[in-house]
Design a protein around this motif. Sequence first.
Motif, PDB file in Angstrom:
ATOM      1  N   ALA A  61       1.210  -8.473  -5.410  1.00 27.62           N
ATOM      2  CA  ALA A  61       2.463  -8.881  -6.047  1.00 27.62           C
ATOM      3  C   ALA A  61       3.585  -8.563  -5.069  1.00 27.62           C
ATOM      4  N   LYS A  62       4.396  -9.558  -4.748  1.00 24.66           N
ATOM      5  CA  LYS A  62       5.476  -9.381  -3.785  1.00 24.66           C
ATOM      6  C   LYS A  62       6.739 -10.071  -4.287  1.00 24.66           C
ATOM      7  N   PHE A  63       7.845  -9.778  -3.625  1.00 22.61           N
ATOM      8  CA  PHE A  63       9.095 -10.445  -3.968  1.00 22.61           C
ATOM      9  C   PHE A  63       9.812 -10.887  -2.703  1.00 22.61           C
ATOM     10  N   ARG A  64      10.564 -11.950  -2.849  1.00 20.75           N
ATOM     11  CA  ARG A  64      11.404 -12.419  -1.744  1.00 20.75           C
ATOM     12  C   ARG A  64      12.841 -11.967  -1.986  1.00 20.75           C
ATOM     13  N   ARG A  65      13.583 -11.851  -0.918  1.00 20.77           N
ATOM     14  CA  ARG A  65      14.970 -11.422  -0.998  1.00 20.77           C
ATOM     15  C   ARG A  65      15.791 -12.165   0.056  1.00 20.77           C
ATOM     16  N   ARG A  66      17.097 -12.144  -0.139  1.00 19.34           N
ATOM     17  CA  ARG A  66      17.991 -12.695   0.870  1.00 19.34           C
ATOM     18  C   ARG A  66      18.321 -11.619   1.900  1.00 19.34           C
ATOM     19  N   GLY A  67      18.553 -12.080   3.120  1.00 16.72           N
ATOM     20  CA  GLY A  67      18.908 -11.171   4.201  1.00 16.72           C
ATOM     21  C   GLY A  67      20.394 -11.209   4.481  1.00 16.72           C
ATOM     22  N   LEU A  68      20.775 -10.930   5.733  1.00 12.57           N
ATOM     23  CA  LEU A  68      22.179 -10.879   6.112  1.00 12.57           C
ATOM     24  C   LEU A  68      22.498 -11.902   7.190  1.00 12.57           C
ATOM     25  N   ASN A  69      23.642 -12.516   7.033  1.00 11.27           N
ATOM     26  CA  ASN A  69      24.223 -13.384   8.051  1.00 11.27           C
ATOM     27  C   ASN A  69      25.318 -12.545   8.702  1.00 11.27           C
ATOM     28  N   ILE A  70      25.098 -12.088   9.940  1.00  9.73           N
ATOM     29  CA  ILE A  70      25.982 -11.086  10.524  1.00  9.73           C
ATOM     30  C   ILE A  70      26.834 -11.640  11.657  1.00  9.73           C
ATOM     31  N   GLN A  71      27.917 -10.924  11.911  1.00 11.23           N
ATOM     32  CA  GLN A  71      28.831 -11.240  13.011  1.00 11.23           C
ATOM     33  C   GLN A  71      28.901 -10.016  13.914  1.00 11.23           C
ATOM     34  N   ILE A  72      28.685 -10.225  15.220  1.00 10.84           N
ATOM     35  CA  ILE A  72      28.644  -9.121  16.169  1.00 10.84           C
ATOM     36  C   ILE A  72      29.755  -9.275  17.195  1.00 10.84           C
ATOM     37  N   SER A 205      15.391 -20.202 -11.696  1.00 13.95           N
ATOM     38  CA  SER A 205      16.755 -19.956 -12.164  1.00 13.95           C
ATOM     39  C   SER A 205      17.003 -18.480 -12.487  1.00 13.95           C
ATOM     40  N   LYS A 206      15.957 -17.751 -12.839  1.00 10.56           N
ATOM     41  CA  LYS A 206      16.126 -16.334 -13.144  1.00 10.56           C
ATOM     42  C   LYS A 206      16.221 -15.465 -11.893  1.00 10.56           C
ATOM     43  N   ILE A 207      15.845 -16.002 -10.754  1.00 10.84           N
ATOM     44  CA  ILE A 207      15.854 -15.275  -9.477  1.00 10.84           C
ATOM     45  C   ILE A 207      15.170 -13.918  -9.651  1.00 10.84           C
ATOM     46  N   GLU A 208      13.934 -13.945 -10.113  1.00 11.35           N
ATOM     47  CA  GLU A 208      13.228 -12.694 -10.370  1.00 11.35           C
ATOM     48  C   GLU A 208      13.166 -11.795  -9.134  1.00 11.35           C
ATOM     49  N   GLY A 209      13.216 -12.418  -7.943  1.00 10.76           N
ATOM     50  CA  GLY A 209      13.195 -11.615  -6.724  1.00 10.76           C
ATOM     51  C   GLY A 209      14.333 -10.616  -6.679  1.00 10.76           C
ATOM     52  N   ALA A 210      15.486 -10.978  -7.229  1.00  9.91           N
ATOM     53  CA  ALA A 210      16.633 -10.072  -7.238  1.00  9.91           C
ATOM     54  C   ALA A 210      16.372  -8.875  -8.144  1.00  9.91           C
ATOM     55  N   ALA A 211      15.758  -9.118  -9.298  1.00 12.70           N
ATOM     56  CA  ALA A 211      15.424  -8.008 -10.198  1.00 12.70           C
ATOM     57  C   ALA A 211      14.461  -7.046  -9.521  1.00 12.70           C
ATOM     58  N   PHE A 212      13.484  -7.603  -8.810  1.00 18.34           N
ATOM     59  CA  PHE A 212      12.529  -6.738  -8.125  1.00 18.34           C
ATOM     60  C   PHE A 212      13.150  -6.079  -6.895  1.00 18.34           C
ATOM     61  N   ASN A 213      14.203  -6.673  -6.330  1.00 14.75           N
ATOM     62  CA  ASN A 213      14.915  -6.005  -5.240  1.00 14.75           C
ATOM     63  C   ASN A 213      15.646  -4.765  -5.754  1.00 14.75           C
ATOM     64  N   ILE A 214      16.274  -4.880  -6.919  1.00 15.98           N
ATOM     65  CA  ILE A 214      16.922  -3.722  -7.541  1.00 15.98           C
ATOM     66  C   ILE A 214      15.878  -2.640  -7.818  1.00 15.98           C
TER      67      ILE A 214
END
Length: 685
Positions: A61-72, A205-214
């Motif tokens: 069981a795994k989850f996906r998440r969003r990463g970062l768009n960074i400025q250096i 639509s529920k973005i369950e990955g976000a719940a599992f990220n928390i």
Amino acid sequence: MNLTTFKFFILSSLLTVLTACGGTSLVDGNTNSGTPDSQSEISFCSTSTSYSPGVAVSGTAKFRRRGLNIQIDNPSNTMTAAATGAVISTALPIKYAEIRVLNSSGAIIQCGTTNALGELRALDGTSSLLLPNDAGTFTIEVLSRANYTFASIGKPVSSTLSAAVKEDIYSNTIYKVSGSYISNGFGFTNAAINLVAQANEATSSKIEGAAFNIYNDWVTAFEYLNSTSNTSNLDVSCISERLDMYWKAGFNPYEYVYPGTDTILSFYLREDNELYISGGQNGNVQIADTDHWDDTVILHEIGHHIENVCGRADSPGGMHFAQYRIDARLAWSEGFGNFMGAHIVKNNAAKINPNHATTLPNGEWLFYHDTVGYLESGSPTNNQLILMRLNKLGDGSGVGYDHDNVDYTNFPGESHFREASIARGLFKGTNTCSANCGGGVTFDKYWKALGRTLDGMGYATSPFSSSAKFFAKVFAANGNTFSGTMTSIMTADEALQMVGSADYTTSVSSISSGTVSANAWPGYGIKLTTTSSCNRNVLQPRPTTKTYGYYSDQRYSNHFFTIRKADLVGVTAINLVPDSSCTEDLDLVVLSSGYYYNEDCGSYNSTTNACASFSKDTATDSSMVLRTTSTSDSGTISLNSLGTGYYLLNVRAYSSYPPGISNTSSCVYKLTDQNGAQLCPSTSY
């Protein structure tokens, strides 16, 4: 949220407002008539059923998440901005989570748990998950809930991960990711099922990955604290207390408190160990202020939970600004939360966002960070609310936002009233970084100083928390010594001079003795004692300005002493005895534990934000137990009416705006008992 502030730490009293009010409530951005009935959370799946022969199911069981768009920034190779970006390619394991297996009729036929790799296992976490050797379709669900006990390796007591991420306070629905396993009844033993919670609302639509990220952020913090590598052999079983986390895609949880509000907020309610994370607003997750991918914000709120269940949470809550000197208890609590948010991410990057290693300068995380929505490409600046660089010097040098410049020479100790400086001091003290860190204090010393043992700030007879008290206890836990680097961090970096520092001793003119040495800051909440000999004290009231919100400066216009009748044997009254010409009105105020500091301002002018009317010499605050009402600087407080507990004696200069006062004002005084014997602050906590 005001873009210049940090998230509020909501007082536990808001829980009463939330659960007891009638009328309109907002759920999913829609107004409903009346408050929905609350449903009970489903029971935990805790029964292991034996099947012989059985089918062993493998899978993850795994989850996906969003990463970062960074400025250096080049050539400094420093991150200057970051926004939540695209979904990263690596799916992360859902650890120690509840497994429910249902047959085609919806009946539960087996319970289990995922392990540290997210693999499907029996309830013991190691044996295979067995299903009946029958033909049919089975549904395997992995929930955002855990009740998993870790072996007490190197610890005096085992700890249990007890937590859940739920949709809302009404349905108490647990998030889940599920899939079907079809058996033909021939005894196949290598059936595999791989479950993935998604991070894109277009996919789910529920973005369950976000719940599992928390959920994963708390699991990561739990693992970190439970490890002897970080907390030595110290007891951390306090983290076993249940934590309920509420989040829903597109929903602002502050609407539970104020339906229809435009303020978007994540917060923690300490009375019931409940954490609320912003999922956006009115169904929007792309451009609204969301926190479900902002790991440092989630872990900041988790830091409040840790402080609550393992130490002492006595912050009064309310508005807090990184740029200002604020209530010492509030500054400490928010600074600790900021630190925990950054510290857990830095030391567990692979568990939280494995892309950090390749996308961040030097592969290191150094920030407390908060974003708005997500931006898959382009400049991240406008999607960033807060970027606090915790390895910066207190003078604001370096690239990126300063938040909180301090002056350790002219304003020693001011940072015990500044949350950003406290966070930086904590971070640099126990982390190694590419620059400006390396205080050399191991995290277990922080844990000891935080806790509820005799050595910790959470000990039952040690009220009135502050960073001054915390660092004093860290110093003691570290063998009453700091490295030269740590001393420099505390002083030249951050104006966090410890109680008793020579920086607080200054020469002043008194009426009775000419030029004398005086103590300009005894330390917030330091105990007042009957010791008969000490320097005089000197308040140095400073003018309030619009920049500081017209607040009374709690570092320079106030001294705070802990008093208890049992510690002041024979003392029936405390006298304020001025010993210099002071143009400000001085008062003695006795405050109860849990007080809210009264600014002496009756009302504010809505145009200028200045104080329009004042209430000095009037006990208008319910937490104000006693107050001198003399119009002169002298005054007396009788202790006869006080109870047996701890109180805070506040020596305060009335410096609310107006009138304007000098930048060099000085009020020398001493405190005496009813017989004229001097009362002195303790030399340590």
